[in-house]
Design an enzyme around this catalytic site. Structure first.
Site, PDB file in Angstrom:
ATOM      1  CG  MET A  83      -1.877  -1.233   1.210  1.00 47.45           C
ATOM      2  SD  MET A  83      -3.378  -0.983   2.139  1.00 47.45           S
ATOM      3  CE  MET A  83      -2.707  -0.686   3.774  1.00 47.45           C
ATOM      4  CG  LEU A 126       7.178   1.441  -0.634  1.00 47.26           C
ATOM      5  CD1 LEU A 126       7.940   1.149  -1.921  1.00 47.26           C
ATOM      6  CD2 LEU A 126       6.270   0.268  -0.268  1.00 47.26           C
ATOM      7  CG  HIS A 127       8.278   0.337   6.246  1.00 50.98           C
ATOM      8  ND1 HIS A 127       8.522  -1.007   6.340  1.00 50.98           N
ATOM      9  CD2 HIS A 127       6.927   0.474   6.377  1.00 50.98           C
ATOM     10  CE1 HIS A 127       7.391  -1.652   6.539  1.00 50.98           C
ATOM     11  NE2 HIS A 127       6.394  -0.777   6.554  1.00 50.98           N
ATOM     12  N   GLY A 176      10.874  -2.744   5.878  1.00 47.62           N
ATOM     13  CA  GLY A 176      10.118  -4.007   5.890  1.00 47.62           C
ATOM     14  C   GLY A 176       9.678  -4.380   4.480  1.00 47.62           C
ATOM     15  CG  HIS A 177       6.822  -1.965   2.390  1.00 44.62           C
ATOM     16  ND1 HIS A 177       6.697  -0.808   3.114  1.00 44.62           N
ATOM     17  CD2 HIS A 177       5.592  -2.540   2.383  1.00 44.62           C
ATOM     18  CE1 HIS A 177       5.445  -0.677   3.518  1.00 44.62           C
ATOM     19  NE2 HIS A 177       4.749  -1.715   3.105  1.00 44.62           N
ATOM     20  N   GLY A 181       4.692 -10.460   3.942  1.00 44.57           N
ATOM     21  CA  GLY A 181       5.388 -10.391   5.214  1.00 44.57           C
ATOM     22  C   GLY A 181       4.645 -11.112   6.328  1.00 44.57           C
ATOM     23  CE  LYS A 213       3.383  -4.688  11.541  1.00 42.99           C
ATOM     24  NZ  LYS A 213       2.489  -4.045  10.623  1.00 42.99           N
ATOM     25  CB  SER A 249       2.841   2.444   6.210  1.00 40.89           C
ATOM     26  OG  SER A 249       3.468   1.614   5.253  1.00 40.89           O
TER      27      SER A 249
HETATM   28  P1  AMP Z   1       1.374  -3.015   3.430  1.00 37.84           P
HETATM   29  O1  AMP Z   1       1.947  -1.939   2.561  1.00 37.84           O
HETATM   30  O2  AMP Z   1       1.276  -2.647   4.858  1.00 37.84           O
HETATM   31  O3  AMP Z   1       0.096  -3.589   2.858  1.00 37.84           O
HETATM   32  O4  AMP Z   1       2.425  -4.212   3.394  1.00 37.84           O
HETATM   33  C1  AMP Z   1       2.820  -4.797   2.181  1.00 37.84           C
HETATM   34  C2  AMP Z   1       3.570  -6.073   2.468  1.00 37.84           C
HETATM   35  O5  AMP Z   1       4.727  -5.772   3.240  1.00 37.84           O
HETATM   36  C3  AMP Z   1       2.751  -7.076   3.282  1.00 37.84           C
HETATM   37  O6  AMP Z   1       2.999  -8.378   2.791  1.00 37.84           O
HETATM   38  C4  AMP Z   1       3.286  -6.887   4.674  1.00 37.84           C
HETATM   39  O7  AMP Z   1       3.158  -8.038   5.487  1.00 37.84           O
HETATM   40  C5  AMP Z   1       4.743  -6.587   4.382  1.00 37.84           C
HETATM   41  N1  AMP Z   1       5.335  -5.877   5.521  1.00 37.84           N
HETATM   42  C6  AMP Z   1       4.951  -4.692   6.041  1.00 37.84           C
HETATM   43  N2  AMP Z   1       5.708  -4.372   7.096  1.00 37.84           N
HETATM   44  C7  AMP Z   1       6.586  -5.390   7.271  1.00 37.84           C
HETATM   45  C8  AMP Z   1       7.637  -5.677   8.214  1.00 37.84           C
HETATM   46  N3  AMP Z   1       7.927  -4.838   9.204  1.00 37.84           N
HETATM   47  N4  AMP Z   1       8.318  -6.824   8.071  1.00 37.84           N
HETATM   48  C9  AMP Z   1       8.019  -7.693   7.068  1.00 37.84           C
HETATM   49  N5  AMP Z   1       7.062  -7.489   6.155  1.00 37.84           N
HETATM   50  C10 AMP Z   1       6.348  -6.356   6.252  1.00 37.84           C
END
Ligand code: AMP
Length: 279
Positions: A29, A32-33, A35-36, A146, A148, A185
């Site tokens: 979404m 980005l950080h 983790g992404h 992730g 997470k 995020s």
């Molecule tokens: P999001 O943008 O929050 O929808 O996350 C996109 C993808 O990044 C999802 O598969 C999350 O599980 C993964 N993700 C987000 N934060 C982390 C993190 N700290 N460690 C590992 N994966 C992450």
């Protein structure tokens, strides 16, 4: 690196790649950080092409959630992705993804009955909806998710398997800040005091893991967490649960054979954070 906002142009480009080779997808979404980036770097390494989608999916947000204020920063995101060696970014407008009100609703029998599935009604439907759309658009051979979002990962793994999507779902470990806070995020919503108290999640999950001999049942662990939360007055617990990491069903004790996995969600003001840890 190509950046597509238009689905039709993206599909034409994707067709040009053909059906051979490994295509890695990382759905995000945005905002980005690191983790992404862990997912992205792995997808770049393991595939011929890596496609990242950036889409704040409206159907996975509840009416009183943070869809409107969710952080968006396409310029910074694409700069990071270019540096990471991504082949293409798809960042469509939500009107393109959902030209009309969706008619299909995913009813999940078991896997969304607890945790975020229970406390965010409709959320996992939205996740399954958008991931199936992205699988159809990108046609990846591999998709990176992730741990997470552990419940989301289990649901997507099951969906891909059960609906015979020709996609291998690749789980990736949680990336944390140096002090243990799981990267998110939503961490950018936190002021310094809230940021400090947000450590409650990773700290208490770790403490429960370290004390699993004395806290040998989910009830004992929950009582421990509730007591410890007195030291984190800004933290409002949404849930703390220990379930089977495989089935996401309740377990009577934390014996290793039950694959005990602890999950926590909590609010700091309006910001909702989640974290989890295998015991
Ligand atoms: P999001 O943008 O929050 O929808 O996350 C996109 C993808 O990044 C999802 O598969 C999350 O599980 C993964 N993700 C987000 N934060 C982390 C993190 N700290 N460690 C590992 N994966 C992450």
């Amino acid at each position: 690196m190509r950046v597509f906002e238009d689905i039709k142009t993206f599909r034409a480009w994707r067709q040009g790649l053909g059906l051979q080779g490994r295509i890695g997808l990382v759905p995000t979404m945005g905002a980005l950080h690191a983790g992404h980036l862990q997912l992205v770097e792995r997808a770049v390494r393991e595939n011929d092409h890596c496609v990242v989608t950036i889409f704040v999916n409206p159907t996975q947000f509840g009416p009183n959630e943070d869809f409107e204020r969710y952080p968006r920063d396409l310029a910074a995101d694409t700069a990071m992705l270019k540096a990471a060696g991504v082949t293409a970014v798809l960042a469509p407008d939500h009107k393109e993804v959902y030209p009309a009100e969706p008619q299909f609703y995913f009813n999940i029998r078991q896997l969304d009955k607890r945790l975020c599935g229970a406390s965010r009604p409709g959320h996992m439907n939205g996740v399954v909806q958008v991931v199936s759309i992205l699988f159809n658009l990108v046609q990846p051979s591999h998709a990176y998710f992730g741990e997470k979002d552990y419940q989301q990962l289990r649901i997507i793994q099951t969906m891909a398997q059960e609906l015979h999507f020709p996609v291998e779902v690749v789980p990736c470990p949680i990336v944390r800040e140096a002090d243990g806070l799981a990267m998110s995020s939503r961490n950018r919503y936190l002021d310094p005091t809230a940021r400090q108290q947000a450590l409650a999640l990773s700290t208490l999950l770790r403490e429960v893991k370290e004390r699993k001999v004395e806290l040998s049942t989910p009830e004992a662990a929950l009582a421990y967490v509730q007591k410890r939360l007195a030291d984190f007055p800004l933290v409002q617990l949404d849930y703390f649960e220990i379930l089977s990491g495989e089935t996401l069903e309740p377990i009577p004790d934390v014996a290793p054979a039950r694959q005990p996995h602890a999950f926590m969600a909590a609010y700091l003001g309006k910001t909702r954070l989640i974290d989890n840890m295998p015991l």
